[in-house]
Design a protein around this motif. Structure first.
Motif, mmCIF file in Angstrom:
data_model
loop_
_atom_site.group_PDB
_atom_site.id
_atom_site.type_symbol
_atom_site.label_atom_id
_atom_site.label_comp_id
_atom_site.label_asym_id
_atom_site.label_seq_id
_atom_site.Cartn_x
_atom_site.Cartn_y
_atom_site.Cartn_z
ATOM 1 N N MET A 87 12.960 8.721 -5.745
ATOM 2 C CA MET A 87 11.944 7.772 -5.313
ATOM 3 C C MET A 87 10.791 7.848 -6.309
ATOM 4 O O MET A 87 10.232 8.904 -6.542
ATOM 5 N N GLN A 88 10.469 6.708 -6.877
ATOM 6 C CA GLN A 88 9.378 6.613 -7.846
ATOM 7 C C GLN A 88 8.099 6.236 -7.102
ATOM 8 O O GLN A 88 8.118 5.396 -6.205
ATOM 9 N N ILE A 89 6.988 6.853 -7.485
ATOM 10 C CA ILE A 89 5.699 6.540 -6.873
ATOM 11 C C ILE A 89 4.762 6.079 -7.976
ATOM 12 O O ILE A 89 4.492 6.817 -8.922
ATOM 13 N N GLN A 90 4.294 4.827 -7.857
ATOM 14 C CA GLN A 90 3.345 4.250 -8.821
ATOM 15 C C GLN A 90 1.970 4.240 -8.185
ATOM 16 O O GLN A 90 1.811 3.757 -7.059
ATOM 17 N N VAL A 91 0.971 4.742 -8.888
ATOM 18 C CA VAL A 91 -0.398 4.782 -8.373
ATOM 19 C C VAL A 91 -1.259 3.876 -9.231
ATOM 20 O O VAL A 91 -1.291 4.009 -10.453
ATOM 21 N N ASN A 92 -1.947 2.943 -8.583
ATOM 22 C CA ASN A 92 -2.825 1.992 -9.265
ATOM 23 C C ASN A 92 -4.206 2.040 -8.617
ATOM 24 O O ASN A 92 -4.318 2.207 -7.402
ATOM 25 N N SER A 93 -5.249 1.846 -9.425
ATOM 26 C CA SER A 93 -6.596 1.787 -8.869
ATOM 27 C C SER A 93 -7.386 0.701 -9.588
ATOM 28 O O SER A 93 -7.083 0.358 -10.729
ATOM 29 N N ASP A 94 -8.400 0.170 -8.894
ATOM 30 C CA ASP A 94 -9.209 -0.876 -9.520
ATOM 31 C C ASP A 94 -10.274 -0.240 -10.419
ATOM 32 O O ASP A 94 -10.368 0.978 -10.549
ATOM 33 N N ASN A 95 -11.089 -1.061 -11.016
ATOM 34 C CA ASN A 95 -12.094 -0.595 -11.978
ATOM 35 C C ASN A 95 -13.172 0.290 -11.353
ATOM 36 O O ASN A 95 -13.819 1.051 -12.045
ATOM 37 N N TYR B 244 12.555 9.856 3.728
ATOM 38 C CA TYR B 244 13.079 8.558 3.306
ATOM 39 C C TYR B 244 13.391 8.508 1.814
ATOM 40 O O TYR B 244 13.693 7.446 1.275
ATOM 41 N N GLU B 245 13.319 9.646 1.147
ATOM 42 C CA GLU B 245 13.463 9.701 -0.311
ATOM 43 C C GLU B 245 14.756 9.049 -0.797
ATOM 44 O O GLU B 245 14.762 8.324 -1.786
ATOM 45 N N GLU B 246 15.849 9.242 -0.104
ATOM 46 C CA GLU B 246 17.139 8.682 -0.514
ATOM 47 C C GLU B 246 17.245 7.178 -0.215
ATOM 48 O O GLU B 246 18.075 6.495 -0.788
ATOM 49 N N ASP B 247 16.403 6.679 0.685
ATOM 50 C CA ASP B 247 16.487 5.286 1.127
ATOM 51 C C ASP B 247 15.561 4.348 0.361
ATOM 52 O O ASP B 247 15.701 3.128 0.461
ATOM 53 N N LEU B 248 14.596 4.904 -0.377
ATOM 54 C CA LEU B 248 13.595 4.078 -1.058
ATOM 55 C C LEU B 248 13.754 4.175 -2.570
ATOM 56 O O LEU B 248 14.062 5.234 -3.103
ATOM 57 N N THR B 249 13.546 3.049 -3.246
ATOM 58 C CA THR B 249 13.593 3.073 -4.700
ATOM 59 C C THR B 249 12.213 3.364 -5.284
ATOM 60 O O THR B 249 12.094 4.087 -6.267
ATOM 61 N N GLU C 77 3.161 -0.057 -0.625
ATOM 62 C CA GLU C 77 4.329 -0.916 -0.491
ATOM 63 C C GLU C 77 5.571 -0.086 -0.783
ATOM 64 O O GLU C 77 5.712 0.451 -1.878
ATOM 65 N N ALA C 78 6.438 0.035 0.204
ATOM 66 C CA ALA C 78 7.694 0.770 0.038
ATOM 67 C C ALA C 78 8.806 -0.234 -0.214
ATOM 68 O O ALA C 78 8.831 -1.309 0.385
ATOM 69 N N ARG C 79 9.717 0.137 -1.074
ATOM 70 C CA ARG C 79 10.851 -0.731 -1.403
ATOM 71 C C ARG C 79 12.150 -0.054 -0.972
ATOM 72 O O ARG C 79 12.703 0.756 -1.718
ATOM 73 N N PRO C 80 12.630 -0.399 0.227
ATOM 74 C CA PRO C 80 13.922 0.143 0.668
ATOM 75 C C PRO C 80 15.053 -0.439 -0.172
ATOM 76 O O PRO C 80 15.006 -1.604 -0.563
ATOM 77 N N LYS C 81 16.051 0.373 -0.459
ATOM 78 C CA LYS C 81 17.193 -0.070 -1.267
ATOM 79 C C LYS C 81 17.879 -1.249 -0.591
ATOM 80 O O LYS C 81 18.297 -1.161 0.557
#
Length: 134
Positions: A1-9, A32-37, A61-65
Motif C-alpha cells: 500500500m502506497q501512501i502519498q502525502v500532500n500539503s498546501d503552501n 486493509y494493506e492487502e486490499d488497498l493500492t 482518499e483510499a483506493r481499494p483494488k
C-alpha cells in the motif's frame, strides 16, 4: 500500500511530518494493506495565515483494488488532530465498505448453495419419477 502525502503552501511539509502522517495512516489502516493500492493524504490550512478554530483540514482518499476510491475529510484546530480524525473516519468507512462486500458475498454463496440444493432435489425427483414409470 502506497501512501502519498500532500500539503498546501501554508503547511510546512517536512520529512518528519510526512513520516508521522505515514506511520499514523499505516497503524490505523494496516488491516486493509492487502486490499488497498494507495492512500492519498491532503493537508490544508483553510484560513491560510489567519488563525481560526478548526481551520486545519485533512482529506484522505483510499483506493481499494478494483473499486472506486473512498474519500473522507476531517477539520480540527491542529494538523495532528485533523490527520488522526481523518484516519479514524477512513478506518470506519473501509470497515463499512468491506463489511458490505462480505455480506454480498455471503448472500451470493447462500443463493448458490440453495440453487445447488434445488438442482439436486430436482435430479432426485426426476430419477424417482423415471424409476416409477419403468
Amino acid at each position: 500500500m502506497q501512501i502519498q502525502v500532500n500539503s498546501d503552501n501554508h503547511i510546512q511539509g517536512s520529512i518528519r511530518l510526512n513520516e508521522w502522517v505515514r506511520s499514523t495512516v499505516e497503524s490505523r489502516l494496516e488491516r486493509y494493506e492487502e486490499d488497498l493500492t494507495r492512500i492519498e493524504v491532503h493537508m490544508r490550512d483553510e484560513n491560510g495565515d489567519k488563525p481560526g478554530p478548526h481551520d486545519k483540514r485533512c482529506q484522505m482518499e483510499a483506493r481499494p483494488k478494483g473499486h472506486q476510491p473512498i474519500s473522507v475529510s476531517h477539520k480540527a484546530e491542529s494538523l495532528e488532530l485533523a490527520v488522526e480524525g481523518a484516519a479514524e473516519k477512513l478506518n470506519h468507512a473501509l470497515e463499512h465498505y468491506y463489511g458490505k462486500q462480505r455480506s454480498k458475498r455471503a448472500v451470493t454463496q447462500q443463493e448458490s448453495s440453495a440453487n445447488d440444493a434445488d438442482g439436486l432435489l430436482q435430479e432426485e425427483f426426476l430419477e424417482n419419477e423415471q424409476a416409477r414409470l419403468s
